[in-house]
Design a protein around this motif. Structure first.
Motif, PDB file in Angstrom:
ATOM      1  N   ASP A 243       0.817  -1.214   0.000  1.00  0.00           N
ATOM      2  CA  ASP A 243       0.000   0.000   0.000  1.00  0.00           C
ATOM      3  C   ASP A 243       0.856   1.272   0.000  1.00  0.00           C
ATOM      4  N   ASN A 244       1.961   1.240  -0.780  1.00  0.00           N
ATOM      5  CA  ASN A 244       2.863   2.396  -0.887  1.00  0.00           C
ATOM      6  C   ASN A 244       3.421   2.839   0.460  1.00  0.00           C
ATOM      7  N   GLN A 245       3.550   1.880   1.365  1.00  0.00           N
ATOM      8  CA  GLN A 245       4.176   2.136   2.652  1.00  0.00           C
ATOM      9  C   GLN A 245       5.230   1.064   2.910  1.00  0.00           C
TER      10      GLN A 245
ATOM     11  N   GLN B 200      14.604  -6.137  15.418  1.00  0.00           N
ATOM     12  CA  GLN B 200      14.631  -6.693  16.770  1.00  0.00           C
ATOM     13  C   GLN B 200      15.374  -5.789  17.753  1.00  0.00           C
ATOM     14  N   ASP B 201      16.372  -5.059  17.257  1.00  0.00           N
ATOM     15  CA  ASP B 201      17.250  -4.305  18.145  1.00  0.00           C
ATOM     16  C   ASP B 201      16.884  -2.832  18.264  1.00  0.00           C
ATOM     17  N   ARG B 202      15.793  -2.426  17.617  1.00  0.00           N
ATOM     18  CA  ARG B 202      15.350  -1.028  17.702  1.00  0.00           C
ATOM     19  C   ARG B 202      13.864  -0.939  17.353  1.00  0.00           C
ATOM     20  N   ALA B 203      13.297   0.250  17.568  1.00  0.00           N
ATOM     21  CA  ALA B 203      11.863   0.417  17.351  1.00  0.00           C
ATOM     22  C   ALA B 203      11.507   0.249  15.875  1.00  0.00           C
ATOM     23  N   SER B 204      10.394  -0.431  15.618  1.00  0.00           N
ATOM     24  CA  SER B 204       9.914  -0.609  14.253  1.00  0.00           C
ATOM     25  C   SER B 204       9.103   0.613  13.838  1.00  0.00           C
ATOM     26  N   PHE B 205       9.086   0.898  12.544  1.00  0.00           N
ATOM     27  CA  PHE B 205       8.367   2.077  12.062  1.00  0.00           C
ATOM     28  C   PHE B 205       8.000   1.898  10.599  1.00  0.00           C
ATOM     29  N   THR B 206       7.198   2.835  10.075  1.00  0.00           N
ATOM     30  CA  THR B 206       6.734   2.799   8.689  1.00  0.00           C
ATOM     31  C   THR B 206       6.982   4.148   8.036  1.00  0.00           C
ATOM     32  N   MET B 207       7.337   4.126   6.737  1.00  0.00           N
ATOM     33  CA  MET B 207       7.529   5.339   5.952  1.00  0.00           C
ATOM     34  C   MET B 207       6.718   5.245   4.667  1.00  0.00           C
ATOM     35  N   ASN B 208       6.290   6.378   4.164  1.00  0.00           N
ATOM     36  CA  ASN B 208       5.610   6.409   2.869  1.00  0.00           C
ATOM     37  C   ASN B 208       6.651   6.290   1.753  1.00  0.00           C
TER      38      ASN B 208
END
Length: 342
Positions: free
Chosen positions: A114-116, A122-130
């Motif tokens: 979905d264009n994301q 595992q060793d750091r915070a997960s995140f999402t980018m466009n």
């Protein structure tokens, strides 16, 4: 005696004339050959260039539109590590779904849907980018219109080779000036997907290598799509810093073909940073200017193709980050005009 001399003179004249006629004849044939050969050679070179453009544009199209899985390694000449990855790419009705998985060390996974693009770590915070693609896979050179790029690059077919147990066509992409690096690409004969991409600097020294170990065209993709849809959605990364379009400096020298992609003025933790990003579609560089609180030492660091160059100009710290030759980066720095004196 006079009669003998007369005979010798006539013989000399006849031999000289004969030789002269033969030389003229040879020269005529030579000139006639080249009057036809030069256009033929020019046409052959032009034809091979058009063929290379066609092949390269087919590569760009294949990477974006086909369904495939690759196992590949990324190698940097300044690093002993050769990390390996698995990449799965699926085009379903024009929508792209993809997954990049590290095969060694800490598990890191990048997912596109979905264009994301979501980064699961595992060793750091997960995140999402466009984003419309996972930029950690293929170099930017792959996603271009090579007819437009021919203003700044020449294309040379090198021949055939075998890699990942597949037949491939080699094409060299050579920069027309010394402001850019150059590439050699191995394109799979069956799918046009790049099997190997070597990056060279202006001194023809290898900087980075992308190499496919295994390529598998995919015919059944529903199971992969089902698994991807079940993946967690991570928070979309949004900067909380104040960003404006203003800029505190101008560049009076920009390499030909490079266009400004963005400019911003960021208030980051009470430190003002003015930034501009430029790209020619293949390579890019950013210029960052901030107030210097002490004397700035000039230094440069290089990792693979990426160079970080920092220096001081008046009371400012200037940092350029880009995959350009160091001499080009220095030339850009020498032609920076800072409008706002801090």
């Amino acid at each position: 005696m006079r009669h003998t001399n007369s005979i010798l003179s006539k013989m000399t004249y006849m031999i000289t004339a004969s030789l002269r006629n033969r030389v003229v004849g040879i020269l005529s044939i030579f000139l006639l050959f080249f009057s036809y050969a030069i256009p033929v050679f020019a046409e052959a070179e032009h034809g091979s260039n058009l063929d290379s453009i066609k092949r390269l544009n087919s590569m760009s199209k294949a990477v974006k539109q086909k369904n495939y899985e690759i196992i590949f390694v990324n190698t940097s000449t300044d690093s002993s590590a050769n990390p390996s990855f698995q990449y799965i790419h699926v085009n379903q009705n024009g929508k792209i779904y993809a997954q990049l998985l590290s095969l060694e060390g800490i598990v890191r996974e990048i997912i596109l849907k979905d264009n994301q693009v979501s980064y699961k770590q595992q060793d750091r915070a997960s995140f999402t980018m466009n984003s419309s693609r996972i930029v950690e896979v293929f170099p930017d050179i792959v996603f271009n219109d090579f007819k437009l790029l021919s203003q700044y690059y020449d294309y040379y077919p090198v021949g055939k080779a075998r890699i990942a147990n597949r037949s491939a066509q080699l094409i060299r992409i050579l920069a027309k000036d010394r402001d850019r690096n150059s590439y050699v690409l191995w394109l799979d004969d069956d799918t046009s997907i790049p099997l190997r991409i070597d990056l060279y600097n202006d001194k023809n020294i290898l900087l980075q290598q992308f190499k496919v170990i295994k390529l598998t065209p995919l015919t059944h993709t529903q199971s992969f799509l089902n698994d991807l849809q079940q993946q967690d959605n991570y928070p979309v990364l949004v900067s909380q810093d104040k960003i404006t379009d203003a800029s505190d400096f101008e560049l009076s020298y920009i390499p030909a073909g490079f266009v400004q992609q963005s400019q911003s003025h960021i208030d980051y933790r009470h430190a003002e940073i003015s930034s501009q990003l430029y790209s020619d579609g293949v390579f890019s560089f950013s210029v960052n200017v901030s107030k210097a609180h002490k004397k700035v030492k000039t230094y440069s660091l290089q990792k693979g193709s990426q160079i970080i160059f920092t220096t001081g100009i008046n009371n400012n710290e200037v940092t350029i980050i880009g995959d350009l030759p160091l001499e080009t980066i220095k030339r850009i720095v020498k032609n920076i005009h800072i409008k706002k004196q801090r």
